[in-house]
Design an enzyme around this catalytic site. Structure first.
Site, PDB file in Angstrom:
ATOM      1  N   ASP A 247       0.698  -0.997  -0.147  1.00 31.57           N
ATOM      2  CA  ASP A 247       0.190  -0.001  -0.130  1.00 31.57           C
ATOM      3  C   ASP A 247       0.808   1.526  -0.139  1.00 31.57           C
ATOM      4  O   ASP A 247       1.599   0.966   0.582  1.00 31.57           O
ATOM      5  CB  ASP A 247      -1.065   0.114   1.216  1.00 31.57           C
TER       6      ASP A 247
ATOM      7  N   GLU B  47       1.345  -0.228  -5.008  1.00 33.36           N
ATOM      8  CA  GLU B  47       0.549   0.427  -5.281  1.00 33.36           C
ATOM      9  C   GLU B  47       1.402   1.420  -5.255  1.00 33.36           C
ATOM     10  O   GLU B  47       1.720   2.362  -4.430  1.00 33.36           O
ATOM     11  CB  GLU B  47      -0.857   0.359  -4.469  1.00 33.36           C
TER      12      GLU B  47
HETATM   13  C1  BGC Z   1      -5.364   2.187  -0.823  1.00 30.23           C
HETATM   14  C2  BGC Z   1      -6.442   3.264   0.393  1.00 30.23           C
HETATM   15  C3  BGC Z   1      -6.029   3.911   1.253  1.00 30.23           C
HETATM   16  C4  BGC Z   1      -5.054   4.342   1.429  1.00 30.23           C
HETATM   17  C5  BGC Z   1      -4.094   5.120   3.074  1.00 30.23           C
HETATM   18  C6  BGC Z   1      -4.550   3.273  -0.299  1.00 30.23           C
HETATM   19  O1  BGC Z   1      -3.941   3.650  -1.550  1.00 30.23           O
HETATM   20  O2  BGC Z   1      -5.861   1.756  -1.581  1.00 30.23           O
HETATM   21  O3  BGC Z   1      -7.492   2.338   0.367  1.00 30.23           O
HETATM   22  O4  BGC Z   1      -6.877   4.609   1.938  1.00 30.23           O
HETATM   23  O5  BGC Z   1      -3.821   3.655   1.215  1.00 30.23           O
HETATM   24  O6  BGC Z   1      -3.796   3.248   3.523  1.00 30.23           O
END
Ligand code: BGC
Length: 542
Positions: free
Chosen positions: A207, A281
């Site tokens: 993340d 991500e």
């Molecule tokens: C996750 C989100 C989250 C954020 C903060 C991201 O990109 O996919 O759902 O709110 O990170 O953790």
């Protein structure tokens, strides 16, 4: 290049809170997932990715983790997780879990200890605690905005009752950012990685993988509000050149410091048997910087989010595919394809909603599933779900609250899955669900779509089966574009596969000697004459 299972895998994303509820508390759980896993396997996917199910006060849908090595009671127990792993194993599904390294929850023991400790103490040094600016420290250390809206700093009250230091939170104030300059932070994350690898997981989705390193803190940004707007996919009224300029240098994203962390993690995961992997991500600008995350000694995959915003337009799709192909030509990492996820509008909604939105989404899914690389499918995408309406009193996303309702947030894409039956919550739970399912989802339930040979569910099953068995699909060999009129996308993959997509509002007629494998909508053929309706994709084979 040696090929591995995750080079062309199909991964199904499960948002645990909204998948299936086994104990009738209105929220999904691990036993619920285990009970419904046969549905996922029936799609023909290779793996599931579970969004967080760790201990969390759930201020940000579980992405506010208070213990990354414990399971939140709302989702079950470690034993439930182990039984889920066992079921996945029986069904031939690998399991990938989320890792949330940019921040912890403010309910994590570390943050509680930091609040109870003095400034500059080791406990504070695990986060970004700074003295404020101004005569009495009354101003935040810098002017950065939270990605969720509002300031990215919150001032604490010290143990003497006086206003004290400030801590950084790029997201909600309940999500303090971790200080990755402190080696203790990495040690703890390596413990977490090992913990889940020892449980048998096949990999991790990281993340906010671009956020771990930050620039000099006491430096203001020239336009923090503009930057937050530029980061949002739904903001379009911003000059494209200015947006590009803002995104090209963000003091808290995509800093060089992140790569050292991932090299260390790569060394760690490589000590484990089996082809396990990390997918990042990481939102980077320009997107050509993505390959820096997947160099041979770093991560294995990075999400390509281009298709979260792509229009149903042949020329745009072709350009996006070419861009990724050329950006990835010098790395061994496969491209990835994502149409939607728990943070973005569902693809049917984004492409206009209703029958047209669904037709375009099905046709775009057929394009995506025929491309080389990995595919990520968000739960409910296979049912052709749209974003569901959510009443203000049901909203939970911090984005909604931090923007005073100006941005609705992501609750509409997190409404639970309809499984069967005539009335909400359609088998998701027995009585109630944490977000209500719309009544018209009766026709979209898994059971209803099972009966309908033309349903989106049966289309996905059919496509993924062909993708597995056709010798040209899967693998990483590229596409070769065929000449086609404006609005028509046509490519081949060898041996013998061809895709034709009509992105226009008019019929497209052509002749082919090939056999029809699949179509996103019923089509007419007379001998070798094919009439492709508007917004339709077909797969052909020699
Ligand atoms: C996750 C989100 C989250 C954020 C903060 C991201 O990109 O996919 O759902 O709110 O990170 O953790």
């Amino acid at each position: 290049m040696t090929s591995t299972w995750w080079h062309d895998a199909v991964v199904y994303q499960i948002y645990p809170r909204s998948f299936s509820d086994s104990n009738n508390d209105g929220e999904g759980d691990l036993i619920g997932i285990r009970n419904r896993l046969a549905h996922v396997a029936s799609l023909g996917v290779d793996a599931i990715w579970l969004s967080p199910f760790y201990q969390s006060p759930n201020r940000d849908g579980g992405y506010d983790v208070s213990d990354p090595r414990a399971i939140d009671p709302r989702f079950g127990t470690l034993l439930d997780f182990q039984q889920l792993m066992q079921r996945a194993n029986e069904l031939g599904l690998k399991v990938i879990v989320d890792l949330v390294p940019n921040h912890f929850s403010d309910q994590h023991d570390w943050f509680k200890a930091a609040l109870a400790s003095p400034p500059n103490s080791p406990a504070r040094n695990r986060f970004h605690f700074y003295d404020g600016k101004g005569v009495h420290g009354e101003l935040p250390p810098n002017n950065w905005e939270s990605v969720f809206g509002g300031p990215s700093w919150t001032r604490i009250t010290e143990s003497d009752g006086k206003p004290g230091q400030w801590y950084l939170h790029l997201f909600d104030s309940s999500q303090p950012d971790l200080n990755w300059n402190n080696p203790e932070v990495n040690e703890d994350f390596e413990k977490t990685i090992k913990f889940w690898l020892d449980q048998g997981v096949a990999g991790f989705r990281i993340d906010v993988a671009h956020g771990l390193a930050k620039d000099e803190i006491y430096q203001d940004h020239p336009d923090p509000v503009g930057l937050t707007a530029a980061l949002r996919l739904d903001v379009t009224d911003i000059d494209p050149e200015y947006r590009k300029q803002l995104l090209s240098d963000i003091p808290f994203f995509d800093r060089d410091g992140v790569h050292k962390i991932y090299r260390g993690w790569r060394n760690l995961i490589d000590t484990y048997p089996g082809d396990r992997f990390f997918v990042a991500e990481a939102w980077v600008y320009p997107t050509s910087r993505a390959v820096r995350y997947v160099r041979p000694d770093e991560l294995h995959q990075i999400f390509n989010f281009d298709f979260l915003t792509i229009q149903w337009n042949a020329e745009e799709i072709r350009a996006a595919v070419d861009k990724i192909t050329s950006e990835f030509k010098n790395v061994t990492a496969p491209p990835t394809w994502v149409l939607d996820n728990h943070d973005s509008p569902r693809v049917v909604t984004r492409l206009g909603g209703g029958a047209i939105g669904l037709a375009k989404a099905r046709a775009l899914a057929m394009v995506t599933q025929a491309l080389p690389g990995n595919l990520y499918i968000y739960q409910g995408e296979e049912l052709g779900l749209e974003d569901a309406p959510v009443l203000p009193e049901h909203r939970q996303d911090p984005i909604f609250f931090r923007t005073n309702g100006v941005q609705l947030g992501r609750d509409g894409v997190r409404v639970p899955i309809p499984w069967e039956g005539d009335a909400p919550p359609f088998g998701f739970a027995e009585f109630n669900s944490w977000l209500p399912l719309p009544a018209h989802w009766r026709e979209l339930s898994v059971a209803a779509q099972q009966q309908d040979s033309q349903s989106t569910l049966n289309l996905y099953r059919k496509l993924l089966k062909i993708r597995k068995s056709h010798p040209a699909l899967g693998g990483l060999a590229g596409v070769s574009w065929q000449d086609a009129p404006t609005g028509i996308l046509r490519f081949r993959r060898e041996p013998g596969f061809e895709l034709v997509a009509n992105t226009t509002d008019a019929e497209f007629k052509f002749t082919t000697a090939k056999t029809l494998l699949a179509a996103s909508m019923p089509i007419q053929t007379t001998g070798s004459d094919v009439t492709l309706p508007p917004h339709t994709t077909i797969w052909l084979s020699e």
